[in-house]
Design an enzyme around this catalytic site. Structure first.
Site, PDB file in Angstrom:
ATOM      1  N   SER A 179       0.867  -1.176   0.000  1.00 14.59           N
ATOM      2  CA  SER A 179       0.000   0.000   0.000  1.00 14.59           C
ATOM      3  C   SER A 179       0.904   1.227   0.000  1.00 14.59           C
ATOM      4  O   SER A 179       1.879   1.289   0.760  1.00 14.59           O
ATOM      5  CB  SER A 179      -0.911  -0.008   1.233  1.00 14.59           C
ATOM      6  N   GLU A 180       0.604   2.192  -0.846  1.00 11.97           N
ATOM      7  CA  GLU A 180       1.587   3.235  -1.132  1.00 11.97           C
ATOM      8  C   GLU A 180       1.837   4.185   0.034  1.00 11.97           C
ATOM      9  O   GLU A 180       2.775   4.977  -0.017  1.00 11.97           O
ATOM     10  CB  GLU A 180       1.215   4.011  -2.400  1.00 11.97           C
ATOM     11  N   ASN A 181       1.028   4.100   1.085  1.00 13.01           N
ATOM     12  CA  ASN A 181       1.371   4.903   2.257  1.00 13.01           C
ATOM     13  C   ASN A 181       2.471   4.245   3.104  1.00 13.01           C
ATOM     14  O   ASN A 181       2.853   4.784   4.138  1.00 13.01           O
ATOM     15  CB  ASN A 181       0.138   5.216   3.121  1.00 13.01           C
TER      16      ASN A 181
ATOM     17  N   SER B  72       8.318   4.236   0.220  1.00 12.43           N
ATOM     18  CA  SER B  72       7.288   3.423  -0.419  1.00 12.43           C
ATOM     19  C   SER B  72       7.225   3.705  -1.918  1.00 12.43           C
ATOM     20  O   SER B  72       7.116   2.783  -2.734  1.00 12.43           O
ATOM     21  CB  SER B  72       5.937   3.716   0.228  1.00 12.43           C
TER      22      SER B  72
END
Lengths: 225, 225, 225, 225
Positions: free
Chosen positions: C47-49, C89
């Site tokens: 997840s890009e966070n 990330s």
């Protein structure tokens, strides 16, 4: 009083470190500065292999080969220390988060140019390490060096004869006979050892050097070794 | 199939290595040298490799074995000077024109490798501007200051030393053992990590310093912490 | 059999995820894919966070507001998960370390262009999030969407009419009536639901679409909801 | 003097803020919003600030209060769309031309901020190429693929939310609370971190996620973990 010893030079530079500051000490003589940090100041030493908060060298039997500084010394950590990887450490350096770096030097030019990484020994390979990043990235770059070479040649010069580390970076020079600031107008001696005259100093300098109006005697306590 | 990146031997982890491969090796100042993996690479014996490591001459790193065996066509390093006045294996080959050298400021070195792993093909940095090491590189001013354009470094194989590793390829490092390990793992197509201890359970997330996505194989080799 | 439901579309896309792969699921329908991961494959959801290894949504009473995915869902971590900051990330994403990203889409062009971030609702602000980085960085970009708009207009088109997310990135399209690959020569249907003819499909497509020689029926199990 | 960056109040930590300041605020999806610091900034009331935050419209972030109060001249964000069809405070001002918007792909957003803190004035990225968001930006091909040149973002003030903080300014984060906090802290002249708990003892080095060098003030505000 004679010229300053290496330890006395290190002591002298240490006296100017800012309270609460972050300081990177180069290999060789600059590392000695860590032995003379003023007791009333709280200073974090950064080491470019990733340490913020280098402590004293590890005592015999307590070394950890995975806890070393940029000079490969087996060290300890001070309270509040942290460790990052090399890319993050140089992000810290390049990003201007180091208040002062004290580097060794071969030559410093009147415009602040620094030559400290390649003395042109025939056939020996180069070793640049983090010098260029430190010189370019620190808020202030100071050098710690003998005023003259072993042959008596000036290290403070019109222009560097050796390959540059970074242009226009040096702000202050600590030596065995004087403390010199590199200002817009050129070299300015702010402290000179009592046994050297201004004329002597000029003769040992490779470029014009002014004597500060408030120039003081360069003195240091007796230090063994 | 349940992921398990732990392998029985360094050779299993590395697999075949083609001639001309770009091989990155972590380690700095005695911390984090991937020496068992380097010994294995020596046995595999690929020719004409490009070696990306902080130093071509550090006595504690087995890098010098690869150089001495004539496997290395080129090094990309920040240091290539042997200790003392005698010439190291690298310097002998270099003097004779038998090995190519690219010497890089350490901050640019680590950032170029990070960039290689981060999909950044090039970036501007103030470090190295005006020096021989950056001669010929593109220069551009930002905020009134000249910067040089540095390009990413990527590799075929990364050899890393860590402390613990788990089946998912997650790795932790001890103190300054991390140094270039993280960036190199991200920048190479195949990454092998030699660890003191391979864990049976997944590492707690807060202990992971190198996420498993960057690691292909973990091999336990023991050794002191 | 009727057209696929949203859950059935998600199920179908999930069947193609690579064992051992790292997958990023976009907001909206793509997140549903996580509910249908094949039991025999071990897949890490990114997840890009900053999460590598997203687990199921947290059960009531076990949510932690500081453990969220990019869709602000309060989630759990799977075994082997790790967490990094946003810059790291996206270094992972941009650097090509994500095997597949499945994104929602408004339109896909015959050359793989993707439009999925700006539907030009008057006066509403833009929301790009990580879509452009994911589309540009992942090794494969797939989309999950209805074959046509609510008004019946084709989403598979000669060229996107809405602002692009990234050019030439889409490799495969999962929809309610067909699975379509975006190949060098253009759209190729590889699966079509049994109740739709090739002719029907062409009529609902805004660009030429070939039917693969081995085109199969698009079928999915009954899924509630 | 012994370093102690812990302060009694958010106002003490922030200090005066000049009109036109660039203010970065961390937080993503409900994790790590520096809301108490934002409330304090609202009271301080600087005019014409540029706000750098992931979203201009997230309902859980007090960013919208700053926008609504008319303090914000410009936002640099990845998201500026309010939920639902009604217009958010930001969208109303934006529609009326009363607030400037720079919408940035999230990976470029976080990398530009990291670059700002890392002394990298600009870098090339494939993300955003060919899209409206990168129209007019310099394009260059690397490895046969076009990339856009993105420039660093720096700020005057960073407002960050962390979990624990110590006297040296070291900060730890809970799960995905970190998001943009690390990069923003490095990129701003003055960084304040609101933490759940201020520690009396120095944080163990392995728990430090944001080294104290990047932090000017730590203020304990309590709250659930």
């Amino acid at each position: 009083m004679s010229v300053l010893s290496r330890n006395q030079m290190a002591w002298r530079a240490a006296q100017d470190l800012p309270d609460g500051g972050v300081v990177n000490l180069g290999l060789g003589m600059p590392v000695l500065v860590s032995n003379y940090m003023p007791a009333d100041r709280d200073i974090f030493l950064q080491s470019e292999n990733g340490i913020l908060g280098v402590g004293p060298e590890a005592e015999d039997g307590y070394e950890d080969r995975n806890l070393v500084d940029a000079g490969s010394r087996r060290i300890t950590l001070r309270a509040g220390a942290s460790i990052v990887d090399s890319a993050s450490s140089f992000a810290m350096i390049r990003g201007g988060h180091i208040d002062v770096t004290i580097l060794g030097a071969f030559e410093v030019a009147v415009n602040g140019d620094l030559a400290n990484w390649d003395s042109r020994v025939p056939d020996k390979g180069p070793l640049v390490g983090g010098a260029m990043d430190l010189a370019a990235g620190a808020k202030s770059t100071w050098t710690l060096m003998q005023y003259n070479t072993r042959d008596g040649a000036p290290r403070l010069r019109h222009a560097c004869s050796l390959p540059l580390t970074a242009p226009g970076c040096v702000k202050r020079v600590y030596t065995d006979i004087a403390v010199v600031e590199v200002r817009v107008g050129g070299f300015v001696a702010t402290e000179i050892i009592p046994t050297i005259s201004a004329e002597d100093l000029r003769a040992r300098t490779g470029a014009p050097i002014a004597i500060a109006g408030d120039c003081r005697p360069l003195v240091a306590p007796m230090i063994e070794g | 199939m349940a992921i398990d990146k732990r392998v029985q031997s360094a050779a299993d982890g590395i697999g075949p290595v083609k001639d001309g491969a770009v091989v990155m090796v972590s380690g700095f100042g005695g911390a984090g040298f991937a020496n068992i993996l380097q010994d294995t690479l020596l046995e595999i014996g690929p020719r004409d490799i490009t070696l990306v490591a902080n130093s071509a001459t550090h006595p504690f790193s087995h890098t010098h074995k690869l150089v001495e065996a004539g496997l290395v066509a080129k090094v990309i390093v920040t240091a290539a000077r042997g200790r003392g006045s005698d010439l190291s294996p690298f310097e002998l080959l270099w003097r004779d024109g038998k090995i190519e050298l690219e010497c890089v400021p350490q901050g640019s070195f680590s950032e170029r490798i990070r960039a290689g792993g981060a999909g950044i093909p090039a970036f501007f940095t103030p470090a190295g501007y005006g020096t021989d090491l950056c001669a010929g590189k593109e220069v551009r001013e930002f905020n009134g200051r000249p910067h040089v354009l540095e390009t990413a470094i990527t590799g075929d194989l990364a050899l890393i030393r860590g402390d613990c590793g788990d089946r998912y390829g997650n790795v932790s490092f001890r103190f300054t053992q991390m140094n270039f390990g993280h960036a190199m793992a991200t920048a190479c197509a195949h990454t092998v990590v030699e660890v003191r201890e391979a864990l049976d359970e997944a590492m707690p997330q807060e202990e992971v310093q190198l996420p498993g996505v960057y690691v292909n194989s973990v091999v336990a080799v023991g050794g002191e912490p």
